[in-house]
Design an enzyme around this catalytic site. Structure first.
Site, PDB file in Angstrom:
ATOM      1  N   SER A   1       0.702  -1.273  -0.029  1.00  0.00           N
ATOM      2  CA  SER A   1      -0.014  -0.202  -0.120  1.00  0.00           C
ATOM      3  C   SER A   1       0.968   1.469  -0.158  1.00  0.00           C
ATOM      4  O   SER A   1       0.186   2.448  -0.089  1.00  0.00           O
ATOM      5  CB  SER A   1      -0.818  -0.045   1.152  1.00  0.00           C
ATOM      6  OG  SER A   1      -2.119  -0.822   0.973  1.00  0.00           O
TER       7      SER A   1
ATOM      8  N   LYS B   1       0.271   3.315  -2.809  1.00  0.00           N
ATOM      9  CA  LYS B   1      -1.256   4.448  -3.056  1.00  0.00           C
ATOM     10  C   LYS B   1      -0.580   5.854  -2.872  1.00  0.00           C
ATOM     11  O   LYS B   1      -1.328   6.472  -3.386  1.00  0.00           O
ATOM     12  CB  LYS B   1      -2.052   3.952  -1.781  1.00  0.00           C
ATOM     13  CG  LYS B   1      -2.773   2.580  -1.982  1.00  0.00           C
ATOM     14  CD  LYS B   1      -3.738   2.024  -0.705  1.00  0.00           C
ATOM     15  CE  LYS B   1      -4.594   1.017  -0.815  1.00  0.00           C
ATOM     16  NZ  LYS B   1      -3.732  -0.299  -0.772  1.00  0.00           N
TER      17      LYS B   1
ATOM     18  N   TYR C   1      -4.300  -2.131 -10.126  1.00  0.00           N
ATOM     19  CA  TYR C   1      -4.108  -1.930  -8.780  1.00  0.00           C
ATOM     20  C   TYR C   1      -3.303  -2.984  -8.146  1.00  0.00           C
ATOM     21  O   TYR C   1      -2.302  -2.633  -7.318  1.00  0.00           O
ATOM     22  CB  TYR C   1      -5.661  -2.154  -7.949  1.00  0.00           C
ATOM     23  CG  TYR C   1      -5.627  -2.269  -6.416  1.00  0.00           C
ATOM     24  CD1 TYR C   1      -5.195  -1.061  -5.490  1.00  0.00           C
ATOM     25  CD2 TYR C   1      -5.609  -3.297  -5.832  1.00  0.00           C
ATOM     26  CE1 TYR C   1      -4.892  -0.912  -4.270  1.00  0.00           C
ATOM     27  CE2 TYR C   1      -5.696  -3.654  -4.195  1.00  0.00           C
ATOM     28  CZ  TYR C   1      -5.188  -2.393  -3.538  1.00  0.00           C
ATOM     29  OH  TYR C   1      -5.052  -2.618  -2.253  1.00  0.00           O
TER      30      TYR C   1
ATOM     31  N   TYR D   1      -4.430   4.036   8.101  1.00  0.00           N
ATOM     32  CA  TYR D   1      -5.595   3.562   8.276  1.00  0.00           C
ATOM     33  C   TYR D   1      -6.189   3.821   9.596  1.00  0.00           C
ATOM     34  O   TYR D   1      -6.256   4.953  10.028  1.00  0.00           O
ATOM     35  CB  TYR D   1      -5.571   2.023   7.987  1.00  0.00           C
ATOM     36  CG  TYR D   1      -4.715   1.446   7.143  1.00  0.00           C
ATOM     37  CD1 TYR D   1      -4.864   1.785   5.598  1.00  0.00           C
ATOM     38  CD2 TYR D   1      -3.476   0.422   7.245  1.00  0.00           C
ATOM     39  CE1 TYR D   1      -3.960   1.413   4.717  1.00  0.00           C
ATOM     40  CE2 TYR D   1      -2.699   0.439   6.162  1.00  0.00           C
ATOM     41  CZ  TYR D   1      -3.057   0.550   5.125  1.00  0.00           C
ATOM     42  OH  TYR D   1      -2.076   0.170   3.985  1.00  0.00           O
TER      43      TYR D   1
ATOM     44  N   VAL E   1       1.091  -3.590   3.850  1.00  0.00           N
ATOM     45  CA  VAL E   1       1.348  -4.902   4.607  1.00  0.00           C
ATOM     46  C   VAL E   1       2.433  -5.721   4.224  1.00  0.00           C
ATOM     47  O   VAL E   1       2.674  -6.776   4.727  1.00  0.00           O
ATOM     48  CB  VAL E   1       0.035  -5.756   4.127  1.00  0.00           C
ATOM     49  CG1 VAL E   1      -1.146  -5.128   4.980  1.00  0.00           C
ATOM     50  CG2 VAL E   1      -0.281  -5.997   2.748  1.00  0.00           C
TER      51      VAL E   1
HETATM   52  N1  GLN Z   1      -2.422  -5.689  -1.934  1.00  0.00           N
HETATM   53  C1  GLN Z   1      -2.959  -5.598  -0.360  1.00  0.00           C
HETATM   54  C2  GLN Z   1      -4.300  -5.509  -0.485  1.00  0.00           C
HETATM   55  O1  GLN Z   1      -4.922  -4.967  -1.546  1.00  0.00           O
HETATM   56  C3  GLN Z   1      -2.369  -4.154  -0.006  1.00  0.00           C
HETATM   57  C4  GLN Z   1      -3.047  -3.670   1.461  1.00  0.00           C
HETATM   58  C5  GLN Z   1      -2.057  -3.119   2.317  1.00  0.00           C
HETATM   59  O2  GLN Z   1      -0.720  -3.028   1.973  1.00  0.00           O
HETATM   60  N2  GLN Z   1      -2.589  -2.378   3.254  1.00  0.00           N
HETATM   61  O3  GLN Z   1      -4.910  -5.978   0.374  1.00  0.00           O
END
Ligand code: GLN
Length: 307
Positions: A67, A70, A192, A243, A261
């Protein structure tokens, strides 16, 4: 004052002090290749706007950025589409986990912010409408800003994202039903997943984020976005980048940050440096457990929190 700090010694102290914490947290296993990464890995790197850089331990080892992508997707969408992006995605903390479905239903398909999965899917849809070759534009941006032409997607991770991404598929379908995706659901998901599957190391991530510490203008890779937009991206990082733990992260670390993650977290010290830490085991909010602690130690030792 900050110029008098011996950052390499600060990194060594942090490395020593986090050692007893290794073993805490849990490596993400819902995307199988992530579960194979040894939980004792730890790396950290700093990139100063004035050119110096520092790195310790596994700071040069690539990991799945997940993420953290993002942040770069938001930058590209915001750079080209401007404030119109806020008609389709909000900029408030969600208070829910990054992959939650419930809020999206009762808020009629407008994700709370670009840093939860639903928001990133909308941002991906926006980029698909802007770029002729979105995957190459995205990779090109990372390669240019980091100075590493070998940055690429990890194919095993990409396959696993597609095979296990049921929640993301559900989010994308819900967004489509609320007319908040212009492109086919599968095209948005492919882009994505592509972004999440890129591998980079702490040094490369710190270099890539430097524009956010320098009013939108990378000292080594040129102007990325306006100073106004850089200010706003930093604000959204601070309030939404980790988050439902964004409040706790601000309390402990006191810097704009974005996690993934894969166990990476990037953070910004405005007008001074960008930094990245990596340790794969996560806390219950999906943020690196040791990484959060390392950043907390960093701002405690250097007094470089923005507060
Ligand atoms: N690829 C992970 C997902 O879509 C990314 C989530 C993350 O890093 N928080 O769940």
């Amino acid at each position: 004052l900050s110029k008098d700090i011996d950052y390499q010694s600060v990194l060594s102290e942090i490395h020593n002090e986090i050692a007893p914490l290794i073993g805490g947290g849990k490596v993400a296993n819902y995307i199988p290749p992530l579960a194979e990464v040894p939980s004792e890995k730890f790396g950290m790197a700093l990139q100063c706007t004035e050119g110096e850089s520092f790195s310790i331990a596994d700071g040069g080892e690539r990991f799945s950025i997940q993420s953290i992508s993002k942040l770069f997707a938001l930058t590209l969408a915001y750079r080209h589409a401007g404030a119109s992006i806020w008609e389709r995605v909000g900029r408030e903390p969600s208070g829910t986990p990054f992959n939650s479905l419930v809020q999206l239903e009762y808020e009629k398909g407008i994700p709370r912010n670009p840093f939860i999965n639903a928001g990133a899917l909308v941002i991906s849809d926006i980029i698909l409408g802007l770029a002729t070759d979105p995957q190459n534009s995205f990779l090109g941006f990372l390669r240019e800003q980091s100075g590493s032409s070998s940055i690429k997607v990890d194919e095993a991770t990409l396959r696993a994202e597609k095979a296990t991404g049921h929640r993301n598929r559900a989010l994308a379908n819900l967004l489509k039903d609320f007319d908040n995706l212009e492109h086919p659901v599968e095209d948005v998901l492919d882009f994505y997943f592509f972004q999440c599957s890129v591998k980079m190391n702490c040094q490369e991530l710190a270099s890539t984020c430097l524009y956010l510490a320098n009013q939108g203008d990378s000292p080594h890779a040129g102007k990325v976005i306006s100073a106004r937009k850089a200010k706003r991206i930093n604000a959204v990082m601070l309030t939404c980048g980790t988050y439902d733990a964004a409040g706790d992260f601000a309390y402990r670390v006191g810097l704009p940050g974005k996690s993934g993650v894969g166990g990476g977290i990037v953070a910004i010290v405005p007008d001074l440096m960008s930094l990245c830490v990596w340790s794969p085991a996560l806390n219950s909010s999906g943020n690196s457990y040791v990484g959060t602690k390392a950043l907390e130690l960093f701002t405690t030792k250097t007094h470089l929190s923005i507060f």
